[in-house]
Scaffold this motif. Structure first.
Motif, PDB file in Angstrom:
ATOM      1  N   ILE A  30      -8.448   1.427   2.553  1.00 53.98           N
ATOM      2  CA  ILE A  30      -8.810   2.857   2.681  1.00 53.98           C
ATOM      3  C   ILE A  30      -8.075   3.475   3.870  1.00 53.98           C
ATOM      4  N   ALA A  31      -8.105   2.768   5.014  1.00 56.08           N
ATOM      5  CA  ALA A  31      -7.493   3.300   6.240  1.00 56.08           C
ATOM      6  C   ALA A  31      -5.991   3.501   6.068  1.00 56.08           C
ATOM      7  N   LEU A  32      -5.318   2.523   5.460  1.00 55.22           N
ATOM      8  CA  LEU A  32      -3.865   2.613   5.263  1.00 55.22           C
ATOM      9  C   LEU A  32      -3.501   3.652   4.208  1.00 55.22           C
ATOM     10  N   ALA A  33      -4.214   3.631   3.081  1.00 59.04           N
ATOM     11  CA  ALA A  33      -3.861   4.536   1.971  1.00 59.04           C
ATOM     12  C   ALA A  33      -4.108   5.989   2.342  1.00 59.04           C
ATOM     13  N   TRP A  48      -0.085   8.631  11.738  1.00 58.92           N
ATOM     14  CA  TRP A  48      -0.824   8.040  12.852  1.00 58.92           C
ATOM     15  C   TRP A  48      -0.825   6.530  12.707  1.00 58.92           C
ATOM     16  N   ASN A  49      -1.080   5.855  13.817  1.00 61.38           N
ATOM     17  CA  ASN A  49      -1.136   4.392  13.805  1.00 61.38           C
ATOM     18  C   ASN A  49      -2.396   3.916  13.096  1.00 61.38           C
ATOM     19  N   VAL A  50      -2.243   2.911  12.259  1.00 60.90           N
ATOM     20  CA  VAL A  50      -3.417   2.272  11.649  1.00 60.90           C
ATOM     21  C   VAL A  50      -3.394   0.785  12.003  1.00 60.90           C
ATOM     22  N   PRO A  51      -4.022   0.434  13.132  1.00 63.03           N
ATOM     23  CA  PRO A  51      -4.183  -0.982  13.408  1.00 63.03           C
ATOM     24  C   PRO A  51      -5.098  -1.568  12.335  1.00 63.03           C
ATOM     25  N   THR A  52      -4.907  -2.840  12.007  1.00 58.90           N
ATOM     26  CA  THR A  52      -5.658  -3.443  10.901  1.00 58.90           C
ATOM     27  C   THR A  52      -6.429  -4.678  11.377  1.00 58.90           C
ATOM     28  N   GLY A  53      -7.156  -5.276  10.442  1.00 55.98           N
ATOM     29  CA  GLY A  53      -7.999  -6.417  10.782  1.00 55.98           C
ATOM     30  C   GLY A  53      -9.466  -6.126  10.556  1.00 55.98           C
ATOM     31  N   ARG A  54      -9.767  -4.922   9.961  1.00 54.19           N
ATOM     32  CA  ARG A  54     -11.158  -4.614   9.612  1.00 54.19           C
ATOM     33  C   ARG A  54     -11.636  -5.612   8.560  1.00 54.19           C
ATOM     34  N   ARG A  55     -12.876  -6.033   8.668  1.00 55.40           N
ATOM     35  CA  ARG A  55     -13.504  -6.814   7.607  1.00 55.40           C
ATOM     36  C   ARG A  55     -14.431  -5.888   6.821  1.00 55.40           C
ATOM     37  N   ASP A  56     -14.772  -6.308   5.613  1.00 58.27           N
ATOM     38  CA  ASP A  56     -15.660  -5.522   4.765  1.00 58.27           C
ATOM     39  C   ASP A  56     -17.120  -5.876   5.024  1.00 58.27           C
ATOM     40  N   VAL A 107       0.851  -1.205   0.000  1.00 57.04           N
ATOM     41  CA  VAL A 107       0.000   0.000   0.000  1.00 57.04           C
ATOM     42  C   VAL A 107       0.880   1.246   0.000  1.00 57.04           C
ATOM     43  N   GLN A 108       1.857   1.248   0.903  1.00 57.67           N
ATOM     44  CA  GLN A 108       2.746   2.405   1.052  1.00 57.67           C
ATOM     45  C   GLN A 108       3.503   2.706  -0.247  1.00 57.67           C
ATOM     46  N   ASP A 109       4.041   1.665  -0.863  1.00 50.65           N
ATOM     47  CA  ASP A 109       4.801   1.855  -2.102  1.00 50.65           C
ATOM     48  C   ASP A 109       3.905   2.371  -3.224  1.00 50.65           C
ATOM     49  N   PHE A 110       2.695   1.833  -3.304  1.00 53.55           N
ATOM     50  CA  PHE A 110       1.775   2.277  -4.355  1.00 53.55           C
ATOM     51  C   PHE A 110       1.457   3.764  -4.170  1.00 53.55           C
ATOM     52  N   VAL A 111       1.160   4.142  -2.918  1.00 54.72           N
ATOM     53  CA  VAL A 111       0.844   5.546  -2.634  1.00 54.72           C
ATOM     54  C   VAL A 111       2.054   6.425  -2.952  1.00 54.72           C
ATOM     55  N   SER A 112       3.240   6.009  -2.515  1.00 54.77           N
ATOM     56  CA  SER A 112       4.417   6.868  -2.721  1.00 54.77           C
ATOM     57  C   SER A 112       4.756   6.990  -4.204  1.00 54.77           C
ATOM     58  N   ASN A 113       4.477   5.948  -4.991  1.00 56.53           N
ATOM     59  CA  ASN A 113       4.768   6.003  -6.425  1.00 56.53           C
ATOM     60  C   ASN A 113       3.786   6.865  -7.206  1.00 56.53           C
ATOM     61  N   HIS A 114       2.596   7.060  -6.677  1.00 55.45           N
ATOM     62  CA  HIS A 114       1.564   7.755  -7.453  1.00 55.45           C
ATOM     63  C   HIS A 114       1.138   9.108  -6.894  1.00 55.45           C
ATOM     64  N   ILE A 115       1.417   9.348  -5.614  1.00 53.30           N
ATOM     65  CA  ILE A 115       0.875  10.561  -4.985  1.00 53.30           C
ATOM     66  C   ILE A 115       1.502  11.840  -5.561  1.00 53.30           C
ATOM     67  N   SER A 116       2.746  11.753  -6.028  1.00 52.66           N
ATOM     68  CA  SER A 116       3.376  12.966  -6.574  1.00 52.66           C
ATOM     69  C   SER A 116       2.671  13.419  -7.857  1.00 52.66           C
ATOM     70  N   ASN A 117       2.071  12.465  -8.589  1.00 51.56           N
ATOM     71  CA  ASN A 117       1.322  12.842  -9.788  1.00 51.56           C
ATOM     72  C   ASN A 117      -0.047  13.421  -9.445  1.00 51.56           C
TER      73      ASN A 117
END
Length: 309
Positions: free
Chosen positions: A106-109, A122-130, A25-35
């Motif tokens: 959504i929470a991480l991105a 901020w901290n994003v604890p995970t484990g949410r279900r849809d 998630v982090q890499d995808f955001v960092s690769n695209h957010i500058s655009n």
């Protein structure tokens, strides 16, 4: 009052099942957010709109065949970033099929996008279900509209277990991003239905908005900075503008009509940006826990836009 906030999430929930999930998630955001740096504001808004309806369960992403899902409701017609979330999901599905929920993406991105554009972490604890249910009527009833007065804001936030301090801090996200004229032109042209202007809006600012930005009540295309001159910087200038009666929305100006929220604004402004960041982080983490579905209470949708995927 104990609200519906639950804490059954954990940091690095996917450590064993999809160890690279958060990095993907982090890499995808960092690769695209500058655009598309404006996506930072779009994604944090999406996260907020998701959490306020049935909890943070990715239900805002669901497409409806009949036009009555959350994203068809007025508050969500201007939400952006759906394709961005779908693209991240596709990468994760290729690596770890059926493991990482759309709600967690959504929470991480949204956190990563804010961080990569220079804002707070901020901290994003995970484990949410849809979830699988998405109703336009629920979005309309639960998402605080920009025309809210103080009582409406207080109620809608309290319904989610968020207090007045959270209200002030989360409103601080209006320091970045843009709005459409349609979210505030009633303040300029027809505040009480008699062709009048909102007296709580600075008259010079109102005149500028009318002449340069939103020349008519019916303009729903033009976009306006919510924090003029500073819309790309996550700072305290939003709060300074609110005190100068230059907050764009009625809901911004409403924060000055209650002694508790007003004193919170003044307290934030006497402190440092760093202390604002750390308080904002706590409220964001709290928001990210609203009514979460965990374990067997929810599912992991394979396609974020499809309810039964």
């Amino acid at each position: 009052m104990v609200g519906p906030i639950q804490a059954q999430l954990q940091m690095n929930f996917y450590a064993n099942t999809c160890p690279n999930a958060e990095k993907i998630v982090q890499d995808f955001v960092s690769n695209h957010i500058s655009n598309a740096p404006s996506l930072a504001a779009a994604l944090i808004r999406m996260h907020f709109h998701d959490c306020f309806v049935r909890g943070c369960d990715g239900s805002v992403l669901i497409n409806s065949t009949s036009g009555n899902a959350e994203r068809d409701a007025t508050p969500n017609l201007t939400v952006r970033g759906f394709g961005f979330i779908d693209a991240i999901k596709a990468v994760l599905e290729a690596q770890c099929p059926g493991i990482v929920s759309c709600a967690d993406i959504i929470a991480l991105a949204s956190r990563d996008a804010i961080v990569f554009t220079g804002g707070p972490n901020w901290n994003v604890p995970t484990g949410r279900r849809d979830g699988r249910i998405s109703n336009a009527s629920e979005a309309l009833a639960n998402i605080p509209p920009p025309t809210s007065n103080f009582t409406n804001l207080q109620t809608l936030f309290a319904n989610q277990g968020l207090d007045l301090k959270d209200l002030v801090l989360l409103s601080g996200a209006h320091t970045i991003g843009v709005s459409h004229c349609s979210s505030f032109t009633n303040r300029l042209y027809n505040f009480t239905g008699r062709g009048d202007q909102d007296p709580a809006l600075d008259s010079e600012y109102a005149a500028n908005l009318k002449s340069r930005k939103c020349p008519s009540l019916n303009d729903n295309k033009t976009i306006v900075e919510m924090d003029p001159g500073s819309r790309k910087t996550f700072d305290l200038s939003y709060y300074q503008l609110v005190l100068k009666r230059r907050g764009l929305f009625q809901s911004d100006s409403a924060l000055t009509t209650n002694p508790t929220t007003l004193s919170n604004i003044n307290r934030i402004l006497t402190g440092s940006v760093e202390s604002f960041y750390s308080e904002f982080a706590k409220s964001m983490e709290k928001m990210g826990r609203i009514n979460v579905k965990t374990g067997s209470a929810g599912v992991v949708r394979r396609q974020c836009s499809v309810a039964n995927s």
